[in-house]
Write a protein that holds these residues in place. Structure first.
Motif, short mmCIF file in Angstrom:
data_model
loop_
_atom_site.label_atom_id
_atom_site.label_comp_id
_atom_site.label_asym_id
_atom_site.label_seq_id
_atom_site.Cartn_x
_atom_site.Cartn_y
_atom_site.Cartn_z
N VAL A 185 -41.33 -52.53 58.27
CA VAL A 185 -42.04 -53.76 58.61
C VAL A 185 -41.17 -54.61 59.54
N ARG A 186 -39.91 -54.71 59.21
CA ARG A 186 -39.01 -55.50 60.05
C ARG A 186 -38.95 -54.94 61.46
N GLY A 187 -38.86 -53.63 61.58
CA GLY A 187 -38.84 -53.00 62.89
C GLY A 187 -40.11 -53.28 63.67
N ALA A 188 -41.24 -53.22 62.98
CA ALA A 188 -42.53 -53.48 63.63
C ALA A 188 -42.64 -54.92 64.08
N ILE A 189 -42.19 -55.85 63.27
CA ILE A 189 -42.20 -57.27 63.64
C ILE A 189 -41.29 -57.50 64.84
N ASN A 190 -40.10 -56.90 64.81
CA ASN A 190 -39.18 -57.04 65.94
C ASN A 190 -39.79 -56.47 67.22
N GLY A 191 -40.50 -55.36 67.11
CA GLY A 191 -41.15 -54.78 68.27
C GLY A 191 -42.23 -55.68 68.84
N LEU A 209 -52.01 -56.36 71.15
CA LEU A 209 -51.25 -57.15 70.19
C LEU A 209 -51.93 -57.17 68.82
N LEU A 210 -53.25 -57.29 68.82
CA LEU A 210 -53.97 -57.27 67.54
C LEU A 210 -53.81 -55.93 66.83
N ASN A 211 -53.81 -54.85 67.56
CA ASN A 211 -53.59 -53.53 66.95
C ASN A 211 -52.22 -53.45 66.30
N ARG A 212 -51.22 -54.01 66.96
CA ARG A 212 -49.87 -54.02 66.37
C ARG A 212 -49.85 -54.85 65.10
N VAL A 213 -50.50 -56.01 65.13
CA VAL A 213 -50.55 -56.87 63.94
C VAL A 213 -51.25 -56.17 62.79
N ARG A 214 -52.31 -55.46 63.09
CA ARG A 214 -53.05 -54.72 62.05
C ARG A 214 -52.19 -53.62 61.44
N ARG A 215 -51.39 -52.95 62.27
CA ARG A 215 -50.48 -51.93 61.74
C ARG A 215 -49.43 -52.58 60.83
N ILE A 216 -48.94 -53.74 61.25
CA ILE A 216 -47.96 -54.45 60.42
C ILE A 216 -48.59 -54.86 59.09
N ARG A 217 -49.83 -55.33 59.15
CA ARG A 217 -50.53 -55.69 57.91
C ARG A 217 -50.61 -54.48 56.99
#
Length: 91
Positions: free
Chosen positions: A45-51, A11-19
């Motif tokens: 960004v929206r797609g990444a947040i939704n994922g 989850l942290l890796n996903r958040v870092r990609r979103i950042r």
């Protein structure tokens, strides 16, 4: 153990990609890129947040709603929490 703890690194890796994606939006705005370019970045960004949201929701359902080891009160509480979050997210 909470699912956010169990899959913390993922989850942290996903958040870092979103950042990183948000930083790209910021750079595009600072550099006065075209609207289409900025919109494309925002859509990413929206797609990444939704994922990310979908992943956490899925884990919540599996661990706090569908788990047969939970008693009915625990499952009802998990369902109510999920409903509240989905309503807030959909606003």
């Amino acid at each position: 153990m909470s699912h956010t703890t169990r899959q913390k690194q993922k989850l942290l890796n996903r958040v870092r990609r979103i950042r990183g994606q948000m930083e790209a939006v910021e750079r595009a705005l600072e550099e006065e890129k075209g609207c289409a370019d900025v919109l494309q970045l925002i859509a990413g960004v929206r797609g990444a947040i939704n994922g990310l949201m979908a992943e956490v929701i899925e884990d919540h359902i599996q661990l706090h709603v569908a788990d047969q080891a939970l008693n009915q009160n625990q499952r009802d509480e998990g369902a109510a929490e999920l409903i509240d979050v989905v309503r807030a997210y959909m606003k």
